[in-house]
Design a protein around this motif. Sequence first.
Motif, mmCIF file in Angstrom:
data_model
loop_
_atom_site.group_PDB
_atom_site.id
_atom_site.type_symbol
_atom_site.label_atom_id
_atom_site.label_comp_id
_atom_site.label_asym_id
_atom_site.label_seq_id
_atom_site.Cartn_x
_atom_site.Cartn_y
_atom_site.Cartn_z
ATOM 1 N N LEU A 51 0.822 -1.206 0.000
ATOM 2 C CA LEU A 51 0.000 0.000 0.000
ATOM 3 C C LEU A 51 0.859 1.259 0.000
ATOM 4 O O LEU A 51 0.530 2.247 -0.668
ATOM 5 N N LEU A 52 1.958 1.245 0.731
ATOM 6 C CA LEU A 52 2.851 2.400 0.732
ATOM 7 C C LEU A 52 3.523 2.603 -0.620
ATOM 8 O O LEU A 52 3.730 3.741 -1.066
ATOM 9 N N ILE A 53 3.848 1.508 -1.287
ATOM 10 C CA ILE A 53 4.402 1.614 -2.639
ATOM 11 C C ILE A 53 3.380 2.242 -3.574
ATOM 12 O O ILE A 53 3.717 3.102 -4.411
ATOM 13 N N ASN A 54 2.100 1.841 -3.435
ATOM 14 C CA ASN A 54 1.040 2.441 -4.252
ATOM 15 C C ASN A 54 0.943 3.942 -3.993
ATOM 16 O O ASN A 54 0.771 4.745 -4.921
ATOM 17 N N VAL A 55 1.013 4.322 -2.706
ATOM 18 C CA VAL A 55 0.946 5.747 -2.366
ATOM 19 C C VAL A 55 2.123 6.489 -3.002
ATOM 20 O O VAL A 55 1.963 7.565 -3.605
ATOM 21 N N ALA A 56 3.328 5.918 -2.858
ATOM 22 C CA ALA A 56 4.512 6.574 -3.411
ATOM 23 C C ALA A 56 4.440 6.707 -4.928
ATOM 24 O O ALA A 56 4.877 7.703 -5.501
ATOM 25 N N ASN A 57 3.871 5.707 -5.583
ATOM 26 C CA ASN A 57 3.845 5.706 -7.046
ATOM 27 C C ASN A 57 2.726 6.551 -7.634
ATOM 28 O O ASN A 57 2.875 7.106 -8.721
ATOM 29 N N HIS A 58 1.576 6.631 -6.920
ATOM 30 C CA HIS A 58 0.397 7.177 -7.580
ATOM 31 C C HIS A 58 -0.327 8.293 -6.829
ATOM 32 O O HIS A 58 -1.069 9.045 -7.450
ATOM 33 N N ALA A 59 -0.161 8.391 -5.499
ATOM 34 C CA ALA A 59 -1.073 9.243 -4.734
ATOM 35 C C ALA A 59 -0.711 10.717 -4.755
ATOM 36 O O ALA A 59 -1.588 11.569 -4.566
#
Length: 398
Positions: free
Chosen positions: A299-307
């Motif tokens: 989830l943190l990777i998703n935040v870093a990549n997209h949020a």
Amino acid sequence: MNAGAAGAAPPARRDAVRVWALIRLASLPAIFLGERLVAHPSPRSEPFGPLLVAATIYALIAYAVAFGPGSRRLPVQLLAALDIAFLCALTYTSGGPFSQLRYAFFLLPIGAALLLRPLLTATASLLVVLAYLGIALLYPTENASDFELTQALYLLWMGVVAVLLSRLLVRRADEVERLSADRGRLVAQALDAEDRERRRLAGALHDEAVQNLLAARHELAGGGDLAFVQHGLDRTIAQLRDAVFDLYPATLDHAGLAAALEAVAEHAGRRAHFSWQVDVDPDAIGLYDALVFSLARELLINVANHAEANSVAVRVRRLPGELQLEVADDGRGLDPARLRSAPLEGHIGLASATERVEALDGRLEIAAQPGHGTLVRARLPVRSVAAADTARPGDGRR
């Protein structure tokens, strides 16, 4: 009932034909005993014996073929016609509408339902009612119309039940097929993502770490600036540490869940320039550490990549009957339509997380609106510490 099985998928048709072959064989002793032991009108019972012998031979042949190598080539329409013909003839010669064999009519709609064909089941149910009414009209009885009408209504009721059952089975089969296709697609995409990550890591090590080491060696061989060499080695060490952290941070094994989550949050925050906060309930540690860490990192990777977030909060709590992991950010949020289509476009992070949570009978909830951030909450059931232990081999507990 085998009619229409040719339209079903071969495994489903084969299984339905085999089940009905067993039912057909098992019904013969009941038919014989019902005719011999139960009193019934018998003005036309002479042909019953020869008919039962013929039905037995037919049932044995159908059974042998159904369980043989040629089961897919069975003439199922012919079998269906023979089933109905034998049932009507045996019923007619063993008491007509009063025959104990009338109960076998109830099985035919159920047999049709096995083929996962609601329309076929409805047709079979209607034919069964008409067949029974035809026997009742042709058989010489007096003052039996109420009884015959009641039996016909029961058959009609069973037909409705069979159609509903068939529709339910169709929906279940479609759901199983969809889940199987989704899981297969997720596996393929996960393998592809793993391959891309390996290529990225290999490229980063070759283009950065290896090149820095080669430059340092060249500088040393030429008696160059030691400060330059030291700088290159320091960069290489940092790159290798980042690569090792991406593969698997050893903090989880050595320092526990809270420290590991802080390390991965710091790593993601440094990369995407957001502030972070980690709050881990001490009572939650030691239950699903490996899974919680894996989910939080994804989830943190998703935040870093997209949020494009400014801040992220990670919270792990132990509640009555469940463990909760929450990852909340103040980024650009998620479009629900985009969320549904993400797995089809190769973005499998949330889909993979959902699969892992649901495999433990948990739930993954996503609350997001474009421009208002995203909250992802994983709920994992906690029946007992022992049960949790069995769900997480090698979880890295302290």
